[in-house]
Motif scaffolding. Structure first.
Motif, PDB file in Angstrom:
ATOM      1  N   UNK A 141      40.857  27.220 -37.127  1.00  0.00           N
ATOM      2  CA  UNK A 141      40.161  27.252 -38.422  1.00  0.00           C
ATOM      3  C   UNK A 141      39.369  28.541 -38.558  1.00  0.00           C
ATOM      4  N   UNK A 142      38.617  28.890 -37.492  1.00  0.00           N
ATOM      5  CA  UNK A 142      37.799  30.114 -37.546  1.00  0.00           C
ATOM      6  C   UNK A 142      38.666  31.334 -37.818  1.00  0.00           C
ATOM      7  N   UNK A 143      39.777  31.450 -37.066  1.00  0.00           N
ATOM      8  CA  UNK A 143      40.655  32.618 -37.222  1.00  0.00           C
ATOM      9  C   UNK A 143      41.191  32.704 -38.647  1.00  0.00           C
ATOM     10  N   UNK A 144      41.674  31.577 -39.156  1.00  0.00           N
ATOM     11  CA  UNK A 144      42.277  31.583 -40.497  1.00  0.00           C
ATOM     12  C   UNK A 144      41.229  31.897 -41.570  1.00  0.00           C
ATOM     13  N   UNK A 145      40.020  31.347 -41.403  1.00  0.00           N
ATOM     14  CA  UNK A 145      38.968  31.579 -42.400  1.00  0.00           C
ATOM     15  C   UNK A 145      38.500  33.036 -42.378  1.00  0.00           C
ATOM     16  N   UNK A 173      29.333  33.512 -55.636  1.00  0.00           N
ATOM     17  CA  UNK A 173      30.608  33.742 -54.947  1.00  0.00           C
ATOM     18  C   UNK A 173      31.757  33.279 -55.849  1.00  0.00           C
ATOM     19  N   UNK A 174      32.918  33.878 -55.628  1.00  0.00           N
ATOM     20  CA  UNK A 174      34.079  33.528 -56.470  1.00  0.00           C
ATOM     21  C   UNK A 174      34.972  32.495 -55.800  1.00  0.00           C
ATOM     22  N   UNK A 175      34.783  32.322 -54.489  1.00  0.00           N
ATOM     23  CA  UNK A 175      35.563  31.327 -53.756  1.00  0.00           C
ATOM     24  C   UNK A 175      34.743  30.879 -52.546  1.00  0.00           C
ATOM     25  N   UNK A 176      34.914  29.604 -52.147  1.00  0.00           N
ATOM     26  CA  UNK A 176      34.254  29.092 -50.943  1.00  0.00           C
ATOM     27  C   UNK A 176      35.332  28.717 -49.932  1.00  0.00           C
ATOM     28  N   UNK A 177      35.205  29.242 -48.704  1.00  0.00           N
ATOM     29  CA  UNK A 177      36.085  28.826 -47.613  1.00  0.00           C
ATOM     30  C   UNK A 177      35.270  27.886 -46.739  1.00  0.00           C
ATOM     31  N   UNK A 178      35.787  26.691 -46.488  1.00  0.00           N
ATOM     32  CA  UNK A 178      34.986  25.699 -45.765  1.00  0.00           C
ATOM     33  C   UNK A 178      35.787  25.066 -44.635  1.00  0.00           C
ATOM     34  N   UNK A 184      34.241  16.663 -49.162  1.00  0.00           N
ATOM     35  CA  UNK A 184      34.906  17.973 -49.084  1.00  0.00           C
ATOM     36  C   UNK A 184      36.298  17.905 -49.704  1.00  0.00           C
ATOM     37  N   UNK A 185      37.032  16.815 -49.438  1.00  0.00           N
ATOM     38  CA  UNK A 185      38.356  16.667 -50.057  1.00  0.00           C
ATOM     39  C   UNK A 185      38.244  16.659 -51.576  1.00  0.00           C
ATOM     40  N   UNK A 186      37.206  15.977 -52.082  1.00  0.00           N
ATOM     41  CA  UNK A 186      37.037  15.912 -53.537  1.00  0.00           C
ATOM     42  C   UNK A 186      36.614  17.251 -54.119  1.00  0.00           C
ATOM     43  N   UNK A 187      35.844  18.014 -53.343  1.00  0.00           N
ATOM     44  CA  UNK A 187      35.378  19.319 -53.839  1.00  0.00           C
ATOM     45  C   UNK A 187      36.478  20.370 -53.760  1.00  0.00           C
ATOM     46  N   UNK A 188      37.483  20.130 -52.895  1.00  0.00           N
ATOM     47  CA  UNK A 188      38.483  21.158 -52.613  1.00  0.00           C
ATOM     48  C   UNK A 188      39.483  21.317 -53.743  1.00  0.00           C
ATOM     49  N   UNK A 189      39.819  22.566 -54.040  1.00  0.00           N
ATOM     50  CA  UNK A 189      40.904  22.838 -54.977  1.00  0.00           C
ATOM     51  C   UNK A 189      42.189  23.051 -54.197  1.00  0.00           C
ATOM     52  N   UNK A 190      42.051  23.261 -52.907  1.00  0.00           N
ATOM     53  CA  UNK A 190      43.199  23.592 -52.068  1.00  0.00           C
ATOM     54  C   UNK A 190      42.841  23.228 -50.630  1.00  0.00           C
ATOM     55  N   UNK A 191      43.852  22.807 -49.842  1.00  0.00           N
ATOM     56  CA  UNK A 191      43.588  22.470 -48.445  1.00  0.00           C
ATOM     57  C   UNK A 191      44.605  23.188 -47.573  1.00  0.00           C
ATOM     58  N   UNK A 192      44.114  23.827 -46.538  1.00  0.00           N
ATOM     59  CA  UNK A 192      44.989  24.598 -45.645  1.00  0.00           C
ATOM     60  C   UNK A 192      44.966  23.971 -44.257  1.00  0.00           C
TER      61      UNK A 192
END
Ligand code: TXA
Ligand code: MG
Length: 355
Positions: free
Chosen positions: A259-263, A324-329, A345-353
């Motif tokens: 997760x850290x690497x990808x973020x 900010x224009x995007x949040x990575x969580x 977090x699932x509800x807040x997410x527009x996308x899940x990686x």
């Protein structure tokens, strides 16, 4: 409408302020008040016109039912037609506290409160200000979270002010909420007790009192992702959006290192493209992000889900305010209050990686 924002002592609320707020409620107005979970937008639950003002102030559709807040157990039997056997042990263990029970509705509860359902959601909060206010009013208080519809729930009076300034006459400011996520909603009207919304009382705690309590997550993503956990995948737009911050949130899931690497890589890529990036991590991730120019916020210790729950909504709002224009969580473990954190977090997410 001018909105008064008045500080009140969270442990020993000043009686004059409680009486002032109760008088407004009695007159049919709405008032924002603290609970141990999040701030509530309250009205006298037994006055239909007052309850209508909740929906108008919040911009909430009338088909979304409200929770009725009580301060004394005697009231419970006037709001329901039956009290199932499970209620007694649950109430003994968790009330006052962040547990909402779905029970058969009595005719005394206005239809507007329950959105026409035969059931009613009831909880006894443990915040001294909430309890004092309900007692001073002498009537139960119907209240959703004190945010505009679809925005993040407020855990401070300032959050509520930002959403509702000009729409409510009074906000009682007792400082930040202790729990930080909303109450657990438990349905006692079906054959087995079912958690409809994970929250401030954990699944494990409920099962220690009622072993047959179940939770069936309704997120489509959870089911799909469990089949393909190793494969990186992106599926925007399939989440139940509700607690959405005003900006897109990308939720990372997988092993901590991955997760850290990808973020980090995504933050770097977006910043090169000129975007302002916000990153939500845990204390133990901070050193990995030391070199990053993104706006980094920690939600606390990842192994202390109650810390993460308490800071989550304030962190989302802080990043919104930072522009900010995007949040990575990152994702968190789902034990204890982690289940509620994961749900929000699932509800807040527009996308899940998945990494
Ligand atoms: O912690 C909380 O629960 C906060 C504080 C203010 O008490 N309140 C809160 O209210 O989160 P609200 O309106 O934002 O969420 C109430 C939840 C919704 O998911 C709603 O659908 C559910 O409770 N609910 C209410 N009445 C229901 C009913 N009769 N049957 C099923 N779900 C119900
Ligand atoms: Mg809400």
């Amino acid at each position: 409408m001018k909105t008064e924002l008045i500080p009140i002592d969270p442990l020993y609320p000043e009686q004059a302020l409680i009486d002032h707020a109760a008088a407004l409620l009695r007159a049919g107005a709405v008032v924002v008040f603290p609970t141990e979970t999040v701030y509530g937008l309250g009205a006298d639950a037994l006055q239909t016109e007052a309850v209508e003002r909740i929906f108008l102030a919040k911009g909430r559709p009338f088909n979304d039912p409200l929770i009725v807040h009580i301060a004394d157990l005697d009231i419970l039997k006037t709001l329901t037609t039956a009290i199932p056997a499970q209620v007694k042990p649950l109430v003994e263990a968790f009330w006052p506290g962040p547990l909402t029970l779905i029970l058969p509705r009595s005719a005394r509860v206005p239809r507007l409160v329950t959105a026409g359902l035969d059931t009613v959601a009831i909880r006894m909060p443990r915040h001294p200000v909430a309890l004092a206010l309900i007692r001073a009013l002498g009537s139960p208080i119907a209240a959703p979270s004190a945010n505009r519809f679809k925005h993040v729930s407020p855990t401070t009076a300032q959050h509520a002010y930002a959403d509702l300034n000009g729409r409510v006459p009074l906000i009682l400011d007792a400082g930040p909420c202790e729990v930080g996520v909303e109450s657990t909603v438990l349905d006692l009207c079906s054959d087995t007790p079912i958690i409809l919304r994970p929250g401030g009382i954990s699944l494990e705690a409920l099962q220690s009192v009622l072993p047959d309590v179940r939770y069936a997550p309704r997120h489509k993503q959870d089911q799909e992702d469990s089949q393909s956990e190793t494969e990186a995948q992106r599926s925007p737009g399939q989440l139940l959006t509700h607690y959405a911050p005003a900006i897109p949130l990308i939720l990372y899931d997988g092993r901590v290192e991955a997760m850290r690497r990808a973020m980090l890589a995504e933050a770097r890529r977006r910043q090169h493209a000129g975007e302002r990036v916000g990153v939500l991590v845990a204390d133990e991730d901070m050193s990995a992000f030391a070199e990053s120019d993104a706006i980094i916020r920690s939600l606390g210790n990842a192994s202390a889900p109650e810390q993460v729950a308490a800071s989550l909504f304030a962190a989302l709002r802080a990043l919104e305010w930072a522009g900010v224009q995007v949040i990575l969580c990152r994702s968190f473990d789902q034990s204890g209050l982690g289940l509620a954190v994961h749900d929000r977090l699932l509800r807040a997410a527009s996308e899940r990686v998945m990494v």
